[in-house]
Design a protein around this motif. Structure first.
Motif, PDB file in Angstrom:
ATOM      1  N   ASP A  20     -27.853 -25.208  -9.136  1.00 49.58           N
ATOM      2  CA  ASP A  20     -27.033 -24.737 -10.249  1.00 49.58           C
ATOM      3  C   ASP A  20     -26.303 -23.462  -9.828  1.00 49.58           C
ATOM      4  O   ASP A  20     -26.434 -23.016  -8.683  1.00 49.58           O
ATOM      5  CB  ASP A  20     -27.902 -24.509 -11.493  1.00 49.58           C
ATOM      6  N   LEU A  21     -25.569 -22.881 -10.755  1.00 47.94           N
ATOM      7  CA  LEU A  21     -24.789 -21.685 -10.389  1.00 47.94           C
ATOM      8  C   LEU A  21     -25.686 -20.524  -9.983  1.00 47.94           C
ATOM      9  O   LEU A  21     -25.301 -19.696  -9.152  1.00 47.94           O
ATOM     10  CB  LEU A  21     -23.858 -21.279 -11.544  1.00 47.94           C
ATOM     11  N   LEU A 154     -19.669 -27.604  -9.452  1.00 45.86           N
ATOM     12  CA  LEU A 154     -20.055 -26.433 -10.253  1.00 45.86           C
ATOM     13  C   LEU A 154     -18.951 -25.380 -10.262  1.00 45.86           C
ATOM     14  O   LEU A 154     -18.822 -24.621 -11.220  1.00 45.86           O
ATOM     15  CB  LEU A 154     -21.332 -25.797  -9.671  1.00 45.86           C
TER      16      LEU A 154
END
Lengths: 330, 330
Positions: A20-21, A154
């Motif tokens: 994820d980020l 993302l």
């Protein structure tokens, strides 16, 4: 004198760390640290075990200011699928950077390597791809083909993915997985040249020993991340492409010279561009990076011990916060 | 796909493995394997962490015919004693040589390294020291000073030990420990030259950066094992001694050239002896070794990954036989 060692299994790690980020930011900080010039990152230890079609790499880095450093062991045994086992495995060991004591064993079977490798692709795309990416092409159909696209999405939320591989069935399976995971259009294609022509972002994820990306495919406004070559025998990008691009960037120059696309360009006698910038210099603004949406950029990722130290350190912090894992007294 | 990993703590390992003739034989087989030319042993990965006066070394080797290979991580953090912690720590990880899967974590805090290092000294003494050793001198007063004498005593049951170190109080403590452990005479001495003159076996165990053993101390019928130098900055034996000896032997030539006593002799422009034999060649009879009780022999030990793979493999076999350790599913 006994001390406590935290142990985290692969299942526990999958619960703690996702692509994820947050993971992208952790890896971005590792590249920023590399650009500072204070990181200690020795050459990769590499050992081949020809009898088993295997190899093992050990990477590490000390990042000043980090409480720990990781030693990451990545075995790759390429006959494993015949035994019903994955080719890639391994673990990370986190040591105190103050005392050298073992702090944690991250028995990830290669999962954290998958995440930090894909996250590096997202860092490259974030800083080097054109601002607007509508179509991305991935060359290769393995785990990293899926994860690199997921990571790039993302930071550049493209709506269409094209997948090319030597095996059309595998390309179709990869496209189906990507479509399901990201809820976007993804399709396998037979002609990589046509796919690249339609794309603003291309990621190459193969163990190819001969280029799978031709220099003639370059077009204005294209960014390429080449993450497959991590050994002296590998080469994904035709060397002329490195010279023709407006900007070629290494994750670590010393590694790319020996193990990455740069090695092939030097060997071909084509590289006259001096010392290329590193991704960390782009991240920190020391180098301007992409100057317009029309430029052609290439980022060469060989995988750094700094990424391993960064992901291991952030993972153990998350584990302590969550009270995850077990403890061994040794 | 989850698999089982065996975990052994330092306490469990101390119960399973001792510095005895069995351990010496295990390490001797590692040297024999090295002489066969089929072992894959990459250069040591080494990283310094200057802020903490620390360093970390990673060693490994693949020995054909062994089911597993070890990766051994040895951190040395030399300010640890100020914190009440030992300087040396670490662990060994045993991998399947067929699949690359992690098989066992040997959380030994450096204990197995201590044992395999001392055992190598015993192998050197067994094959290179004169048949009859009455007095042995050890230079240095740390853990390896004690263990090297204990190991050598297994193969040359001398009746007297002389201990020299820069700190007389530490030398006395070391001598007292040796006397108690081996039930023989052991005394600290102020003059290392006199001690060497009375000895048939000398072991140097220091991190010295300038020679602690003078070439003029050589005398007929002397064997020296130099085990302290394992880094480019270290040097225990005056380079002229290597040339003056009848036989100089390396544990591994490529390592001794870079990290051992041979490095200093080459740097001084003194070494003209070509490629020295390796200990494994002596062990297997490929090289005759000592030819008479009057000869002077020197063995240079830098520590090899083959020893680590050998001790880790034999340790896990002993653990399985004894049902020792715990299991983690990852």
């Amino acid at each position: 004198m006994a001390h406590e060692v935290t142990v985290l299994t692969a299942g526990e790690l999958r619960g703690l760390v996702q692509l994820d980020l947050a993971a992208v930011d952790v890896v971005e900080r590792a590249f920023a640290a590399l650009a500072s010039g204070t990181v200690v990152m020795p050459p990769i230890l590499s050992m081949a075990i020809p009898e088993a079609n295997g190899e093992v790499d050990v990477k590490t880095a000390y990042i000043p200011g980090f409480d720990g450093f990781a030693i990451k062991v990545s075995p790759g045994f390429f006959d494993n699928p015949k035994l019903g086992l994955p080719s890639l495995n391994g673990l990370m060991i986190l040591f105190s950077a103050r005392t050298g004591l073992v702090e944690a064993l991250l028995l990830d079977n290669g999962y954290l390597t998958d995440v930090r490798t894909a996250a590096a692709g997202a860092v490259a795309a974030r800083h080097l791809a054109p601002a607007k990416v509508e179509t991305a092409t991935v060359i290769g159909t393995g785990i990293q083909a899926r994860l690199q696209i997921e990571a790039a999405h993302l930071v550049r939320p493209f709506s269409r993915v094209l997948v090319w591989g030597r095996d059309m069935a595998k390309a179709e399976a990869c496209a189906a997985d990507i479509a399901e995971r990201l809820k976007i259009t993804a399709e396998a294609v037979a002609d990589p040249a046509r796919a690249v022509a339609q794309s603003q972002l291309v990621v190459t994820t193969t163990p190819a020993e001969h280029p799978v990306f031709k220099a003639e495919w370059l077009h204005p406004g294209l960014h390429i991340t080449a993450m497959g070559s991590d050994q002296a025998g590998k080469n994904e990008i035709e060397p002329a492409a490195l010279v023709a691009a407006d900007l070629y960037v290494c994750d670590r120059v010393s590694q790319c010279e020996a193990l990455g696309e740069l090695r092939s360009a030097i060997a071909a006698g084509l590289w006259q561009g001096g010392t290329p910038p590193e991704l960390g210099e782009i991240v920190t603004g020391r180098h301007p990076g992409r100057c317009s949406d029309d430029e052609i950029t290439i980022c060469d990722l060989t995988g750094t011990g700094a990424q391993d130290t960064a992901i291991a350190t952030s993972t153990i912090a998350a584990a302590r916060k969550a009270g995850a894992g077990s403890t061994i007294l040794t």
